[in-house]
Enzyme design. Sequence first.
Site, PDB file in Angstrom:
ATOM      1  CG  ASP A  42      97.993  32.753  18.309  1.00 23.16           C
ATOM      2  OD1 ASP A  42      98.926  33.443  18.745  1.00 23.16           O
ATOM      3  OD2 ASP A  42      97.154  32.202  19.056  1.00 23.16           O
ATOM      4  CB  SER A  43     101.626  37.088  17.161  1.00 18.54           C
ATOM      5  OG  SER A  43     102.757  36.414  16.628  1.00 18.54           O
ATOM      6  CG  ASP A  86     100.814  29.765  18.622  1.00 19.12           C
ATOM      7  OD1 ASP A  86     101.185  29.064  19.584  1.00 19.12           O
ATOM      8  OD2 ASP A  86     100.940  31.000  18.601  1.00 19.12           O
ATOM      9  CE  LYS A 116     103.061  29.506  21.566  1.00 13.99           C
ATOM     10  NZ  LYS A 116     101.779  30.114  22.015  1.00 13.99           N
ATOM     11  CD  GLU A 118      97.275  31.335  23.732  1.00  7.67           C
ATOM     12  OE1 GLU A 118      96.262  31.722  24.360  1.00  7.67           O
ATOM     13  OE2 GLU A 118      97.815  32.027  22.858  1.00  7.67           O
ATOM     14  CD  GLU A 185     102.189  36.465  26.079  1.00  6.01           C
ATOM     15  OE1 GLU A 185     101.935  37.564  25.538  1.00  6.01           O
ATOM     16  OE2 GLU A 185     101.898  35.373  25.565  1.00  6.01           O
TER      17      GLU A 185
END
EC number: 2.1.2.11
Length: 257
Positions: A42-43, A86, A116, A118, A185
């Site tokens: 998502d970056s 993501d 992925k 979070e 992270e």
Amino acid sequence: MLPSDLVNYKKKSRKIIALTAWDSISGSIAEQANVDLVLVGDSLAMVCLGYKSTLPLTLENIIYHTNAVSRGFKKKIEEQPLVVSDMPFLTYQCGEDKAVEYAGKIIQSTYAKAVKVEGAEPEIQKVISRLIRMGIPVMGHIGLTPQSYLNIGLRKQGESLASQEKIKKEASILEELGCFSIVLEHIPDLLAKEIKNSLTIPIIGIGAGNYCDGQVRVTADLLGLNDDQPPFCQPIIQGKKLFKDKLKEWVDSERLN
């Protein structure tokens, strides 16, 4: 490449290397660089779309860019890197049923073989468990979780004893739930080492030191394409300046012709 291959890599003590990608060119470059895993993260909201955070990214965005990345691959299917997408903000925090629907769309509509997610809060644990039961491989992500930056900021995590114990417990829970790998992270190196040694699934670090089973980096950070660099990623080249200078040379020379 399948998620299970990464688990086997850990058993063999083979380092896992991952990069992010957002279009066919970055996907092609990552594949040619022989990475094991390509994360359509998502970056890309910031790297590619110009947003100030990851939060505006939509499900449609991640599907579109995941397909673009995969179109850049040229190797045989079995030789291509594992693609993980993501799950964008509010595609899995909205309940189990919606999370299964949205993750299913990613898997059905793209070449991604995993998603992925979070966090490891109790409600997120239920979502992860449900996704895995439905046959969707899940990579966990704890420590600094950028989608939660409005609550926790972007500061390093795991610096207090309480925070360290929380992260260790979350990692253990994610393995028990069936995650095939976990991204850690921006946490202390020794904490990452302890977690890595206590789990059987691979730990992929970003700003978590060199003790992890593998490393992932945002490609644009690594190439120096962003103005704001995270403290844990040293660019290997100053790409933005390099490209700008070369393009300016071309523009100036063309004006003189």
